[in-house]
Write a protein that holds these residues in place. Structure first.
Motif, PDB file in Angstrom:
ATOM      1  N   ALA A 117      35.273 -92.125 -22.645  1.00 39.05           N
ATOM      2  CA  ALA A 117      35.588 -90.814 -23.223  1.00 39.05           C
ATOM      3  C   ALA A 117      34.425 -89.841 -22.998  1.00 39.05           C
ATOM      4  CB  ALA A 117      35.894 -90.956 -24.711  1.00 39.05           C
ATOM      5  N   TYR A 118      33.212 -90.349 -23.150  1.00 37.81           N
ATOM      6  CA  TYR A 118      32.007 -89.554 -22.910  1.00 37.81           C
ATOM      7  C   TYR A 118      31.958 -89.104 -21.446  1.00 37.81           C
ATOM      8  CZ  TYR A 118      26.932 -88.781 -22.396  1.00 37.81           C
ATOM      9  OH  TYR A 118      25.691 -88.280 -22.108  1.00 37.81           O
ATOM     10  N   ALA A 119      32.213 -90.017 -20.520  1.00 36.76           N
ATOM     11  CA  ALA A 119      32.196 -89.698 -19.093  1.00 36.76           C
ATOM     12  C   ALA A 119      33.268 -88.672 -18.752  1.00 36.76           C
ATOM     13  CB  ALA A 119      32.389 -90.967 -18.270  1.00 36.76           C
ATOM     14  N   ASP A 120      34.441 -88.783 -19.375  1.00 34.08           N
ATOM     15  CA  ASP A 120      35.501 -87.798 -19.144  1.00 34.08           C
ATOM     16  C   ASP A 120      35.042 -86.404 -19.565  1.00 34.08           C
ATOM     17  OD1 ASP A 120      37.645 -89.161 -17.928  1.00 34.08           O
ATOM     18  OD2 ASP A 120      38.361 -89.923 -19.850  1.00 34.08           O
ATOM     19  N   ALA A 121      34.383 -86.304 -20.717  1.00 29.34           N
ATOM     20  CA  ALA A 121      33.911 -85.008 -21.199  1.00 29.34           C
ATOM     21  C   ALA A 121      32.857 -84.424 -20.253  1.00 29.34           C
ATOM     22  CB  ALA A 121      33.338 -85.148 -22.613  1.00 29.34           C
TER      23      ALA A 121
ATOM     24  N   ALA B  39      32.425 -85.194 -17.052  1.00 26.88           N
ATOM     25  CA  ALA B  39      33.064 -84.906 -15.765  1.00 26.88           C
ATOM     26  C   ALA B  39      33.861 -83.606 -15.820  1.00 26.88           C
ATOM     27  CB  ALA B  39      33.956 -86.069 -15.352  1.00 26.88           C
ATOM     28  N   ALA B  40      34.581 -83.390 -16.910  1.00 27.20           N
ATOM     29  CA  ALA B  40      35.352 -82.151 -17.054  1.00 27.20           C
ATOM     30  C   ALA B  40      34.415 -80.945 -17.077  1.00 27.20           C
ATOM     31  CB  ALA B  40      36.201 -82.206 -18.316  1.00 27.20           C
ATOM     32  N   ALA B  41      33.304 -81.073 -17.775  1.00 22.94           N
ATOM     33  CA  ALA B  41      32.327 -79.982 -17.831  1.00 22.94           C
ATOM     34  C   ALA B  41      31.692 -79.761 -16.461  1.00 22.94           C
ATOM     35  CB  ALA B  41      31.258 -80.293 -18.872  1.00 22.94           C
ATOM     36  N   ALA B  42      31.370 -80.840 -15.754  1.00 28.35           N
ATOM     37  CA  ALA B  42      30.785 -80.718 -14.418  1.00 28.35           C
ATOM     38  C   ALA B  42      31.752 -80.021 -13.469  1.00 28.35           C
ATOM     39  CB  ALA B  42      30.392 -82.092 -13.882  1.00 28.35           C
ATOM     40  N   ALA B  43      33.041 -80.308 -13.597  1.00 28.84           N
ATOM     41  CA  ALA B  43      34.044 -79.641 -12.775  1.00 28.84           C
ATOM     42  C   ALA B  43      34.082 -78.145 -13.093  1.00 28.84           C
ATOM     43  CB  ALA B  43      35.418 -80.274 -12.990  1.00 28.84           C
ATOM     44  N   THR B  44      34.004 -77.813 -14.351  1.00 28.24           N
ATOM     45  CA  THR B  44      33.964 -76.405 -14.757  1.00 28.24           C
ATOM     46  C   THR B  44      32.740 -75.711 -14.170  1.00 28.24           C
ATOM     47  OG1 THR B  44      35.152 -76.864 -16.805  1.00 28.24           O
ATOM     48  CG2 THR B  44      33.829 -74.856 -16.763  1.00 28.24           C
TER      49      THR B  44
ATOM     50  N   VAL C 204      26.340 -82.279 -12.975  1.00 28.71           N
ATOM     51  CA  VAL C 204      26.171 -83.256 -14.057  1.00 28.71           C
ATOM     52  C   VAL C 204      24.866 -82.979 -14.790  1.00 28.71           C
ATOM     53  CG1 VAL C 204      25.936 -85.711 -14.607  1.00 28.71           C
ATOM     54  CG2 VAL C 204      27.564 -84.979 -12.845  1.00 28.71           C
ATOM     55  N   GLU C 205      23.799 -82.741 -14.035  1.00 24.35           N
ATOM     56  CA  GLU C 205      22.497 -82.441 -14.651  1.00 24.35           C
ATOM     57  C   GLU C 205      22.561 -81.173 -15.484  1.00 24.35           C
ATOM     58  OE1 GLU C 205      20.106 -82.303 -11.139  1.00 24.35           O
ATOM     59  OE2 GLU C 205      20.043 -84.492 -10.957  1.00 24.35           O
ATOM     60  N   MET C 206      23.252 -80.144 -14.975  1.00 27.29           N
ATOM     61  CA  MET C 206      23.374 -78.878 -15.699  1.00 27.29           C
ATOM     62  C   MET C 206      24.135 -79.070 -17.006  1.00 27.29           C
ATOM     63  SD  MET C 206      22.645 -75.710 -15.964  1.00 27.29           S
ATOM     64  CE  MET C 206      22.015 -75.283 -14.355  1.00 27.29           C
ATOM     65  N   TYR C 207      25.105 -79.982 -17.010  1.00 28.81           N
ATOM     66  CA  TYR C 207      25.820 -80.264 -18.252  1.00 28.81           C
ATOM     67  C   TYR C 207      24.826 -80.631 -19.357  1.00 28.81           C
ATOM     68  CZ  TYR C 207      28.197 -82.797 -21.897  1.00 28.81           C
ATOM     69  OH  TYR C 207      28.615 -83.219 -23.126  1.00 28.81           O
ATOM     70  N   TYR C 208      23.862 -81.463 -19.038  1.00 26.73           N
ATOM     71  CA  TYR C 208      22.906 -81.912 -20.049  1.00 26.73           C
ATOM     72  C   TYR C 208      21.988 -80.798 -20.503  1.00 26.73           C
ATOM     73  CZ  TYR C 208      24.853 -86.423 -19.509  1.00 26.73           C
ATOM     74  OH  TYR C 208      25.754 -87.445 -19.523  1.00 26.73           O
TER      75      TYR C 208
ATOM     76  N   ILE D 281      35.321 -89.228 -12.580  1.00 27.82           N
ATOM     77  CA  ILE D 281      35.056 -87.836 -12.220  1.00 27.82           C
ATOM     78  C   ILE D 281      36.294 -87.244 -11.544  1.00 27.82           C
ATOM     79  CG2 ILE D 281      33.689 -86.274 -10.796  1.00 27.82           C
ATOM     80  CD1 ILE D 281      31.332 -88.121 -11.102  1.00 27.82           C
ATOM     81  N   ARG D 282      36.871 -87.992 -10.622  1.00 25.47           N
ATOM     82  CA  ARG D 282      38.011 -87.466  -9.861  1.00 25.47           C
ATOM     83  C   ARG D 282      39.215 -87.161 -10.753  1.00 25.47           C
ATOM     84  NH1 ARG D 282      36.938 -87.448  -4.607  1.00 25.47           N
ATOM     85  NH2 ARG D 282      35.277 -88.827  -3.899  1.00 25.47           N
ATOM     86  N   ARG D 283      39.420 -87.931 -11.806  1.00 22.95           N
ATOM     87  CA  ARG D 283      40.572 -87.636 -12.664  1.00 22.95           C
ATOM     88  C   ARG D 283      40.360 -86.365 -13.482  1.00 22.95           C
ATOM     89  NH1 ARG D 283      40.648 -92.792 -16.759  1.00 22.95           N
ATOM     90  NH2 ARG D 283      39.194 -92.027 -18.339  1.00 22.95           N
ATOM     91  N   ASN D 284      39.127 -85.866 -13.497  1.00 23.54           N
ATOM     92  CA  ASN D 284      38.814 -84.608 -14.175  1.00 23.54           C
ATOM     93  C   ASN D 284      38.535 -83.472 -13.192  1.00 23.54           C
ATOM     94  OD1 ASN D 284      38.473 -85.156 -17.240  1.00 23.54           O
ATOM     95  ND2 ASN D 284      37.565 -86.914 -16.224  1.00 23.54           N
ATOM     96  N   ALA D 285      38.506 -83.773 -11.906  1.00 26.68           N
ATOM     97  CA  ALA D 285      38.081 -82.802 -10.900  1.00 26.68           C
ATOM     98  C   ALA D 285      39.203 -81.912 -10.385  1.00 26.68           C
ATOM     99  CB  ALA D 285      37.436 -83.533  -9.723  1.00 26.68           C
ATOM    100  N   GLY D 286      40.434 -82.313 -10.585  1.00 26.44           N
ATOM    101  CA  GLY D 286      41.528 -81.530 -10.021  1.00 26.44           C
ATOM    102  C   GLY D 286      41.442 -81.532  -8.510  1.00 26.44           C
ATOM    103  N   ASP D 287      41.381 -80.355  -7.925  1.00 28.18           N
ATOM    104  CA  ASP D 287      41.358 -80.238  -6.470  1.00 28.18           C
ATOM    105  C   ASP D 287      39.942 -80.246  -5.883  1.00 28.18           C
ATOM    106  OD1 ASP D 287      40.671 -77.797  -7.528  1.00 28.18           O
ATOM    107  OD2 ASP D 287      41.813 -76.619  -6.075  1.00 28.18           O
ATOM    108  N   LEU D 288      38.938 -80.452  -6.710  1.00 27.81           N
ATOM    109  CA  LEU D 288      37.552 -80.469  -6.227  1.00 27.81           C
ATOM    110  C   LEU D 288      37.201 -81.815  -5.607  1.00 27.81           C
ATOM    111  CD1 LEU D 288      35.720 -78.768  -9.234  1.00 27.81           C
ATOM    112  CD2 LEU D 288      36.439 -77.705  -7.088  1.00 27.81           C
ATOM    113  N   ARG D 289      36.287 -81.779  -4.674  1.00 24.11           N
ATOM    114  CA  ARG D 289      35.720 -83.010  -4.124  1.00 24.11           C
ATOM    115  C   ARG D 289      34.593 -83.461  -5.034  1.00 24.11           C
ATOM    116  NH1 ARG D 289      36.516 -79.777   0.758  1.00 24.11           N
ATOM    117  NH2 ARG D 289      34.457 -78.941   0.421  1.00 24.11           N
TER     118      ARG D 289
END
Length: 146
Positions: free
Chosen positions: A109-113, A115-120, A135-139, A14-22
């Motif tokens: 790869a699935y987790a990266d996708a 996580a990136a969406a959750a960050a968005t 994460v739940e909203m992504y689904y 998650i963190r590698r896709n989060a940028g500056d987010l916690r």
């Protein structure tokens, strides 16, 4: 159903896709649970393909993978991925090492996708923290991210 994946590597994904987010611990836990569900489902399909070929050993091509990456390049540990692969299949099946690595690669790869969406979604909500609800909203919105 207990979660087989340790949270540390999932948190790192998650963190590698989060940028500056916690990232909240609950977000890592929710993603780990979802990764596990996805892995068990993929392994069930792989077992069906192996059975159709008259085998009791799952192999990388059963997961739709011809080449597997070096397992040392993956964040997800192989042993828990092996346990995930066995959650919903008969105990008589074996899971070849290349199949374990293939599944770990697919799940990463699935987790990266996700996580990136959750960050968005967290940014859209004008929050500085990725939460389980992202994460739940992504689904709920998954069809729009594909």
């Amino acid at each position: 159903m207990s979660v087989e994946l340790p949270f540390a590597p999932v948190d790192e994904l998650i963190r590698r896709n989060a940028g500056d987010l916690r990232v909240s611990a609950e977000a890592a836990e929710e993603l780990a649970r979802r990764i596990q569900q996805r892995g068990a489902t993929l392994a069930t399909g792989a077992a069906e393909r192996a059975t159709a070929d008259g085998r009791k050993t799952l192999m990388a091509p059963d997961f739709g993978v011809d080449r597997t990456p070096d397992k040392d390049t993956l964040e997800l540990p192989i042993a828990p991925v092996d346990r995930i692969a066995r959650l919903d299949i008969d105990d008589t099946y074996r899971v070849a090492m290349d199949a374990r690595v293939a599944l770990a690669s697919i799940l990463e790869a699935y987790a990266d996708a996700v996580a990136a969406a959750a960050a968005t979604l967290a940014r859209h909500a004008e929050r500085r923290t990725i939460k389980a609800e992202d994460v739940e909203m992504y689904y709920e919105l998954e069809q729009y991210f594909e």
